[in-house]
Scaffold this motif. Structure first.
Motif, PDB file in Angstrom:
ATOM      1  N   LEU A 203      -6.354   4.683  -6.333  1.00  0.00           N
ATOM      2  CA  LEU A 203      -5.437   4.509  -5.217  1.00  0.00           C
ATOM      3  C   LEU A 203      -5.971   5.217  -3.969  1.00  0.00           C
ATOM      4  N   LEU A 204      -6.522   6.404  -4.155  1.00  0.00           N
ATOM      5  CA  LEU A 204      -7.080   7.159  -3.030  1.00  0.00           C
ATOM      6  C   LEU A 204      -8.326   6.497  -2.457  1.00  0.00           C
ATOM      7  N   GLU A 205      -8.972   5.660  -3.259  1.00  0.00           N
ATOM      8  CA  GLU A 205     -10.175   4.961  -2.795  1.00  0.00           C
ATOM      9  C   GLU A 205      -9.858   3.643  -2.088  1.00  0.00           C
ATOM     10  N   THR A 206      -8.564   3.314  -1.962  1.00  0.00           N
ATOM     11  CA  THR A 206      -8.166   2.055  -1.320  1.00  0.00           C
ATOM     12  C   THR A 206      -8.751   1.879   0.081  1.00  0.00           C
ATOM     13  N   PRO A 207      -8.788   2.937   0.935  1.00  0.00           N
ATOM     14  CA  PRO A 207      -9.364   2.741   2.281  1.00  0.00           C
ATOM     15  C   PRO A 207     -10.826   2.317   2.276  1.00  0.00           C
ATOM     16  N   GLN A 208     -11.487   2.429   1.126  1.00  0.00           N
ATOM     17  CA  GLN A 208     -12.886   2.027   1.045  1.00  0.00           C
ATOM     18  C   GLN A 208     -13.058   0.551   0.676  1.00  0.00           C
ATOM     19  N   LYS A 209     -11.955  -0.112   0.349  1.00  0.00           N
ATOM     20  CA  LYS A 209     -12.020  -1.530  -0.015  1.00  0.00           C
ATOM     21  C   LYS A 209     -12.427  -2.362   1.202  1.00  0.00           C
ATOM     22  N   ASP A 210     -13.163  -3.431   0.956  1.00  0.00           N
ATOM     23  CA  ASP A 210     -13.614  -4.296   2.050  1.00  0.00           C
ATOM     24  C   ASP A 210     -12.449  -4.938   2.800  1.00  0.00           C
ATOM     25  N   TRP A 211     -11.336  -5.160   2.089  1.00  0.00           N
ATOM     26  CA  TRP A 211     -10.197  -5.837   2.692  1.00  0.00           C
ATOM     27  C   TRP A 211      -9.202  -4.876   3.352  1.00  0.00           C
ATOM     28  N   PHE A 212      -9.426  -3.573   3.294  1.00  0.00           N
ATOM     29  CA  PHE A 212      -8.414  -2.584   3.695  1.00  0.00           C
ATOM     30  C   PHE A 212      -7.974  -2.763   5.145  1.00  0.00           C
ATOM     31  N   TYR A 213      -8.921  -2.813   6.086  1.00  0.00           N
ATOM     32  CA  TYR A 213      -8.538  -2.866   7.496  1.00  0.00           C
ATOM     33  C   TYR A 213      -7.903  -4.213   7.865  1.00  0.00           C
ATOM     34  N   GLY A 214      -8.385  -5.266   7.229  1.00  0.00           N
ATOM     35  CA  GLY A 214      -7.753  -6.566   7.441  1.00  0.00           C
ATOM     36  C   GLY A 214      -6.319  -6.564   6.944  1.00  0.00           C
ATOM     37  N   SER A 215      -6.092  -5.931   5.790  1.00  0.00           N
ATOM     38  CA  SER A 215      -4.750  -5.809   5.238  1.00  0.00           C
ATOM     39  C   SER A 215      -3.856  -4.988   6.163  1.00  0.00           C
ATOM     40  N   MET A 216      -4.403  -3.931   6.729  1.00  0.00           N
ATOM     41  CA  MET A 216      -3.650  -3.075   7.644  1.00  0.00           C
ATOM     42  C   MET A 216      -3.209  -3.869   8.875  1.00  0.00           C
ATOM     43  N   ILE A 217      -4.112  -4.648   9.445  1.00  0.00           N
ATOM     44  CA  ILE A 217      -3.787  -5.460  10.621  1.00  0.00           C
ATOM     45  C   ILE A 217      -2.726  -6.500  10.279  1.00  0.00           C
ATOM     46  N   LEU A 218      -2.829  -7.101   9.097  1.00  0.00           N
ATOM     47  CA  LEU A 218      -1.828  -8.069   8.654  1.00  0.00           C
ATOM     48  C   LEU A 218      -0.441  -7.446   8.617  1.00  0.00           C
ATOM     49  N   GLY A 219      -0.354  -6.227   8.069  1.00  0.00           N
ATOM     50  CA  GLY A 219       0.934  -5.545   7.979  1.00  0.00           C
ATOM     51  C   GLY A 219       1.552  -5.315   9.351  1.00  0.00           C
ATOM     52  N   VAL A 220       0.733  -4.894  10.304  1.00  0.00           N
ATOM     53  CA  VAL A 220       1.218  -4.680  11.674  1.00  0.00           C
ATOM     54  C   VAL A 220       1.686  -6.012  12.276  1.00  0.00           C
ATOM     55  N   MET A 221       0.949  -7.080  12.000  1.00  0.00           N
ATOM     56  CA  MET A 221       1.299  -8.388  12.550  1.00  0.00           C
ATOM     57  C   MET A 221       2.629  -8.907  12.002  1.00  0.00           C
ATOM     58  N   PHE A 222       2.952  -8.551  10.748  1.00  0.00           N
ATOM     59  CA  PHE A 222       4.237  -8.967  10.183  1.00  0.00           C
ATOM     60  C   PHE A 222       5.388  -8.522  11.084  1.00  0.00           C
ATOM     61  N   ILE A 223       5.364  -7.246  11.503  1.00  0.00           N
ATOM     62  CA  ILE A 223       6.429  -6.717  12.346  1.00  0.00           C
ATOM     63  C   ILE A 223       6.348  -7.287  13.759  1.00  0.00           C
ATOM     64  N   LEU A 224       5.134  -7.409  14.287  1.00  0.00           N
ATOM     65  CA  LEU A 224       4.953  -7.926  15.639  1.00  0.00           C
ATOM     66  C   LEU A 224       5.505  -9.344  15.765  1.00  0.00           C
ATOM     67  N   VAL A 225       5.159 -10.212  14.804  1.00  0.00           N
ATOM     68  CA  VAL A 225       5.639 -11.597  14.848  1.00  0.00           C
ATOM     69  C   VAL A 225       7.153 -11.644  14.657  1.00  0.00           C
ATOM     70  N   PHE A 226       7.688 -10.749  13.819  1.00  0.00           N
ATOM     71  CA  PHE A 226       9.139 -10.690  13.649  1.00  0.00           C
ATOM     72  C   PHE A 226       9.823 -10.412  14.985  1.00  0.00           C
ATOM     73  N   TYR A 227       9.304  -9.456  15.748  1.00  0.00           N
ATOM     74  CA  TYR A 227       9.914  -9.132  17.036  1.00  0.00           C
ATOM     75  C   TYR A 227       9.767 -10.269  18.040  1.00  0.00           C
ATOM     76  N   LEU A 228       8.650 -10.973  17.979  1.00  0.00           N
ATOM     77  CA  LEU A 228       8.490 -12.144  18.834  1.00  0.00           C
ATOM     78  C   LEU A 228       9.506 -13.225  18.475  1.00  0.00           C
ATOM     79  N   MET A 229       9.811 -13.340  17.188  1.00  0.00           N
ATOM     80  CA  MET A 229      10.822 -14.302  16.746  1.00  0.00           C
ATOM     81  C   MET A 229      12.198 -13.921  17.276  1.00  0.00           C
TER      82      MET A 229
END
Length: 291
Positions: free
Chosen positions: A55-81
């Motif tokens: 679990l602590l090694e999760t930030p080293q995953k290749d998909w980590f930063y893409g996943s982080m951006i996706l999470g932020v976009m979930f809230i951003l798109v909700f507010y745009l809605m």
């Protein structure tokens, strides 16, 4: 095909949850925060043999930063809605978000060089027409002041970018063994982003939690997690290309949500909506036949 059906059912359950939010006056942002936290915990619990070290090694995953951006976009798109609903109404935001399926469809056809025949083109166009006809509940069509047109446009682009990003990340970086962890991480950052927004509102005295928000968020988090989890699995179905998965999944969600609205909430729909339902069914049958 079972996972595709489960993805459709999970996403349709989200529609039911949001309808109940309005009925029981649940604060949507608060419920979303709890929902994302619930989905995060569920994802961790379903990840096979997950140790503290892993679990602590999760930030080293290749998909980590893409996943982080996706999470932020979930809230951003909700507010745009939310803003789009205020400026143009529910039909405008519904059409903008649901028509966005065109973006991931075009993305996978272009980026992954998926085959595109005449019947498939007809099926895709029929699907887009059906989504529009089913989503527009006003008899006189859509109406929005052009100075506010940027908001539905951003909803359209943001929703399409989210689905395209899920496809790109799952296809490029996420192995089968890490789908639950990837989903959990995405929901974690959506939760953290929502919590920051809530904290800002709370400091200005404009936000507070109540027990209904917590319960509603918990109940929403379960289908929300599985809607992403099963959708990623559906994108990996042999024999169905991704563009077809996007169309079948999105059109089926629109179709089932509309039917649930009629049966469960006694919603009234126009002849135009019924025509859209018929075209939706035909488009799904045609795209399935092509594959």
């Amino acid at each position: 095909m079972i996972v595709l059906l489960l993805s459709i059912l999970s996403s349709s359950a989200i529609y039911i949850a949001f309808k109940l939010f309005g009925k029981y006056k649940i604060t949507t942002l608060n419920a979303l925060i709890v929902n994302y936290f619930t989905a995060f915990i569920l994802g961790l619990s379903l990840q096979d043999q997950l140790s503290i070290d892993e679990l602590l090694e999760t930030p080293q995953k290749d998909w980590f930063y893409g996943s982080m951006i996706l999470g932020v976009m979930f809230i951003l798109v909700f507010y745009l809605m939310v803003i789009t609903t205020q400026k143009g109404g529910m039909s405008v935001v519904s059409v903008a978000s649901k028509m966005s399926v065109a973006i991931p469809v075009l993305f996978v056809i272009a980026y992954y060089d998926e085959p595109l025949g005449l019947l498939k083109i007809i099926g895709i166009l029929m699907a887009l027409v059906s989504v529009y006809l089913v989503s527009v509940r006003r008899r006189d069509g859509l109406s929005i002041d052009m100075k506010f047109f940027i908001f539905p446009l951003l909803v359209f682009l943001g929703s399409g970018l989210i689905e395209s990003s899920i496809k790109f990340l799952e296809n490029t970086y996420v192995p089968d063994s890490e789908i639950s962890l990837f989903s959990a991480n995405t929901f974690l950052f959506a939760c953290l982003t929502g919590s920051l927004v809530f904290g800002y509102k709370a400091l200005s005295g404009r936000a507070k939690f109540n027990w209904k928000d917590i319960l509603g968020g918990f109940l929403l988090g379960i289908p929300n997690y599985f809607s992403i989890y099963f959708f990623i699995l559906a994108l990996r179905i042999d024999g169905l290309d991704s563009s077809s998965i996007f169309i079948i999944n999105n059109v089926s969600i629109v179709l089932l949500s509309t039917l649930l609205g009629i049966v469960c909430f006694k919603e009234k729909i126009s002849p135009k909506n019924w025509i859209g339902i018929g075209i939706a069914i035909l488009s799904i049958l045609l795209i399935t036949y092509v594959n």
